[in-house]
Design a protein around this motif. Structure first.
Motif, PDB file in Angstrom:
ATOM      1  N   LEU A  36      -2.733  -1.980  -0.395  1.00 38.30           N
ATOM      2  CA  LEU A  36      -2.805  -0.517  -0.283  1.00 38.30           C
ATOM      3  C   LEU A  36      -1.741   0.150  -1.144  1.00 38.30           C
ATOM      4  N   SER A  37      -0.540  -0.435  -1.172  1.00 43.37           N
ATOM      5  CA  SER A  37       0.562   0.116  -1.951  1.00 43.37           C
ATOM      6  C   SER A  37       0.244   0.088  -3.443  1.00 43.37           C
ATOM      7  N   ILE A  38      -0.366  -1.024  -3.910  1.00 40.65           N
ATOM      8  CA  ILE A  38      -0.749  -1.119  -5.335  1.00 40.65           C
ATOM      9  C   ILE A  38      -1.861  -0.123  -5.643  1.00 40.65           C
ATOM     10  N   LYS A  39      -2.821  -0.030  -4.719  1.00 40.60           N
ATOM     11  CA  LYS A  39      -3.974   0.869  -4.948  1.00 40.60           C
ATOM     12  C   LYS A  39      -3.531   2.324  -5.084  1.00 40.60           C
ATOM     13  N   ASN A  40      -2.515   2.713  -4.314  1.00 38.88           N
ATOM     14  CA  ASN A  40      -2.082   4.119  -4.307  1.00 38.88           C
ATOM     15  C   ASN A  40      -0.870   4.389  -5.196  1.00 38.88           C
ATOM     16  N   ASN A  41      -0.441   3.393  -5.971  1.00 35.18           N
ATOM     17  CA  ASN A  41       0.712   3.581  -6.850  1.00 35.18           C
ATOM     18  C   ASN A  41       0.327   4.514  -8.009  1.00 35.18           C
ATOM     19  N   ILE A  59     -11.924  -3.199  -4.665  1.00 40.53           N
ATOM     20  CA  ILE A  59     -12.866  -4.240  -4.204  1.00 40.53           C
ATOM     21  C   ILE A  59     -12.127  -5.246  -3.331  1.00 40.53           C
ATOM     22  N   VAL A  60     -10.935  -5.675  -3.797  1.00 37.11           N
ATOM     23  CA  VAL A  60     -10.133  -6.633  -3.025  1.00 37.11           C
ATOM     24  C   VAL A  60      -9.721  -6.025  -1.686  1.00 37.11           C
ATOM     25  N   ASP A  61      -9.404  -4.727  -1.705  1.00 37.15           N
ATOM     26  CA  ASP A  61      -8.990  -4.035  -0.474  1.00 37.15           C
ATOM     27  C   ASP A  61     -10.110  -4.075   0.565  1.00 37.15           C
ATOM     28  N   TYR A  62     -11.339  -3.727   0.133  1.00 38.43           N
ATOM     29  CA  TYR A  62     -12.483  -3.762   1.068  1.00 38.43           C
ATOM     30  C   TYR A  62     -12.685  -5.177   1.601  1.00 38.43           C
ATOM     31  N   PHE A  69     -10.869  -8.087   9.761  1.00 41.05           N
ATOM     32  CA  PHE A  69     -11.663  -7.707  10.939  1.00 41.05           C
ATOM     33  C   PHE A  69     -12.395  -8.937  11.512  1.00 41.05           C
ATOM     34  N   ALA A  70     -13.065  -9.704  10.644  1.00 44.90           N
ATOM     35  CA  ALA A  70     -13.823 -10.884  11.109  1.00 44.90           C
ATOM     36  C   ALA A  70     -12.886 -11.908  11.754  1.00 44.90           C
TER      37      ALA A  70
END
Length: 642
Positions: A36-41, A59-62, A69-70
């Motif tokens: 998440l930190s990389i995605k929002n940098n 894609i990796v985040d999803y 979750f699983a």
């Protein structure tokens, strides 16, 4: 306060189940926070090619959220089952279902806060390390490290949602049972299953169809869609085959009297047979997780290793320019002036003509035109005079003779293009390589007698190509390319620079490797935890059976043999299945890598061999370590509350 003490006491008494769960959840919290930190940098988002990298991170985040979750739901199911006796005892002592819900809620909340606190501390510390690794792999100084409170909050909310769903599931399960059922739920086995022939046959058909599509996937635009469909078929087929054939195998061994009626085999087979539906599903999950790790690592490492070869292939000269018309003297002067201003020295300037590429595939030595979705090659023709001038050769060709070069396909002999027959001879090296418009199609170059023949065969206009090398600092070369492109009004597809391409490949393929490594680590942690909880759950189920046999004379040595027999019968199945899945995925994987211009079969084969060997060794180590837990549980003295 009483509820809180009981909740803490329950977690401590079941520490073999709760502590690994909290540990694994903390690791997943840390990984989700890092992603998440990389995605929002902001520095990555606004960097050159940052949009593409962020697209991959999303894609990796999803995928990471789905895995988290699983995994949480799977572990929650095991915790729910193994706590049955404890909750049943509380219920018989006077606890109502509302009291039990409060107890479960407090216990889950404690696990949530423990996981979040440990996970965020780990995430904040390893986030900086991951950021430095990403910068190193991408070889860029544009990224700036950020540690955002908003990302921490989002991670907390994500895991609060997952734990909330787990609590709801446990409440629903609690509503369905009475205290007596709770008491016996831990040791409740399935009935001996029927022989599942139909589901087994369907599984083989789905698996075979998935393998067939994977083997026959061609490197074109539709390859990724076909490969995705093949993955879905293989996933469904693997679950059906594992749940069916594991039962068939055990029933087959049960009918072999000489094998079955031995203390070690009898206990193992009779125990596993009664829980094989659930066991088969967990074995299939472990198999698919191992397959995912193998395929992801082969892709990421192959791209990273093949990057330098690709740079040499795509840009044999430092700068390649293709234009519809030949440069006039003023344009050439502009290039040289711009180079001087940026302290760049131009050398080895070469010119050539090339026909505008046509798209299609080779079928039985005939080039068939096709649309961009199914096309595999882009074919261009070059006059012999230009080729001889650049290579300093003196080759002579007749009208129906040609030289041909393709980094992937060896097309030698007679070929037909637009009804025109050519007798071709393959070239091993080629100095005029050019990927027109940076397309994913594999370029094929054919050298024919003259320019007139080029247009006669392809019926396409000729392009003018300029190739030259440039000496100077890397940052000056990039400035030179950008200024030249602007002054000559060249489109991005008309110019290819080795300096710029190196940055692009570093960011693209380095990004693949970094994200593949993070994803593989998440999958490995989940795989380890699944194997651990599988051993733990089966240990508690088999404990009373083994102790009963020990009471009637089963020695410790015979107990160890029985445990070894049980483990050996099924532990190899997931990794064997994973290797088979990976081998069938290899042709499709090779085709998809060709879309990224990774043509070296030997390179992908070497990477695949090393990755599979590492995964097998890791799997054996994990299984041996977790088998010790199973052994300890079996040898524990029986008690009503574990």
């Amino acid at each position: 306060m009483t509820y809180f003490k009981l909740a803490i006491s329950g977690i401590w008494n079941n520490k073999k189940q709760y502590f690994p769960f909290i540990f694994a959840s903390s690791i997943l919290v840390a990984f989700n926070y890092i992603i998440l930190s990389i995605k929002n940098n902001a520095s990555i988002v606004h960097a050159e090619l940052g949009t593409q990298l962020i697209g991959l991170v999303r894609i990796v985040d999803y995928f990471a959220i789905i895995i988290t979750f699983a995994f949480s739901i799977y572990i929650n199911k095991i915790l729910n089952k193994n706590e049955g006796q404890e909750l049943g005892l509380y219920s018989m002592l006077g606890f109502t279902k509302s009291n039990l819900r409060i107890l479960i809620f407090i216990r889950e909340v404690i696990c949530y806060f423990a996981s979040i606190i440990i996970g965020i501390i780990l995430g904040m510390n390893f986030n900086y390390f991951a950021f430095l690794v990403l910068k190193k792999i991408l070889n860029t100084g544009q990224f700036v490290y950020q540690n955002s409170f908003a990302d921490i909050l989002k991670t907390c909310i994500l895991f609060a949602s997952i734990f909330g769903i787990m609590i709801i599931i446990r409440f629903i399960n609690l509503k369905k049972v009475n205290p007596i059922e709770l008491w016996y739920s831990t040791n409740k086995n399935e009935k001996e299953p029927r022989t599942p022939i139909i589901s087994g046959v369907i599984g083989i058909i789905l698996l075979g169809l998935g393998y067939y599509i994977a083997i026959n996937t061609k490197p074109n635009m539709a390859a990724i869609i076909k490969f995705t469909f093949a993955i879905l078929l293989v996933v469904c087929g693997t679950y059906l085959v594992f749940t069916s054939f594991s039962i068939l195998l055990l029933k087959f061994l049960q009918k072999r009297k000489n094998f079955y009626y031995q203390p070690n085999h009898f206990i193992a087979i009779s125990g596993m047979l009664h829980r094989m539906r659930e066991n088969g599903a967990s074995l299939a999950s472990i198999c698919l997780l191992c397959t995912s790790v193998i395929v992801i690592m082969i892709s990421g490492v192959s791209m990273a290793v093949g990057k330098s070869n690709l740079l040499k292939l795509w840009n044999p000269y430092d700068v390649i320019i293709s234009t519809p018309k030949q440069f006039n003297n003023q344009q050439i002067k502009t290039i040289k002036t711009t180079a001087e201003k940026n302290h760049i020295q131009i050398t080895d300037w070469q010119k050539s003509k090339m026909s505008t590429p046509i798209y299609g595939s080779f079928v039985n030595q005939k080039f068939d035109y096709s649309n961009l979705n199914t096309a595999k090659y882009q074919l261009s023709l070059i006059p012999l005079s230009d080729y001889n001038r650049v290579t300093h050769d003196h080759i002579k060709l007749k009208k129906h003779e040609a030289l041909i070069y393709s980094p992937d396909k060896n097309v030698e002999g007679k070929i037909s293009i637009n009804g025109f027959q050519l007798k071709t001879k393959s070239l091993k090296n080629f100095k005029l390589y050019f990927n027109y418009q940076h397309a994913i199609f594999q370029p094929v170059f054919i050298i024919v007698k003259n320019q007139q023949l080029c247009t006669e065969i392809t019926r396409q206009p000729m392009l003018s190509l300029n190739f030259f090398n440039s000496k100077g600092k890397n940052k000056d070369q990039i400035k030179f390319i950008k200024q030249m492109q602007e002054k000559l009004k060249l489109d991005n597809t008309e110019i290819s620079s080795k300096a710029e391409l190196s940055v692009i490949l570093n960011q693209m393929y380095g990004g693949f490797l970094f994200l593949a490594s993070i994803l593989s680590l998440i999958l490995l942690i989940v795989t380890v935890m699944m194997i651990y909880y599988k051993q733990l759950s089966e240990g508690y189920e088999d404990q009373s059976r083994f102790q009963m046999m020990q009471n009637v004379g089963l020695t410790d040595k015979e107990t160890s043999k029985a445990i070894h027999s049980q483990v050996m019968m099924v532990f190899a199945l997931p990794i064997i299945g994973a290797v088979i899945n990976s081998l069938f995925a290899f042709p499709a994987l090779k085709s998809i890598l060709k879309l990224f211009s990774i043509y070296s079969f030997s390179l992908v084969l070497k990477v695949s061999g090393i990755v599979i060997l590492i995964i097998i060794l890791s799997y054996i180590s994990i299984y041996l370590l977790t088998t010790c837990v199973y052994h300890q549980i079996i040898n524990q003295k029986n008690s009503n509350i574990k």
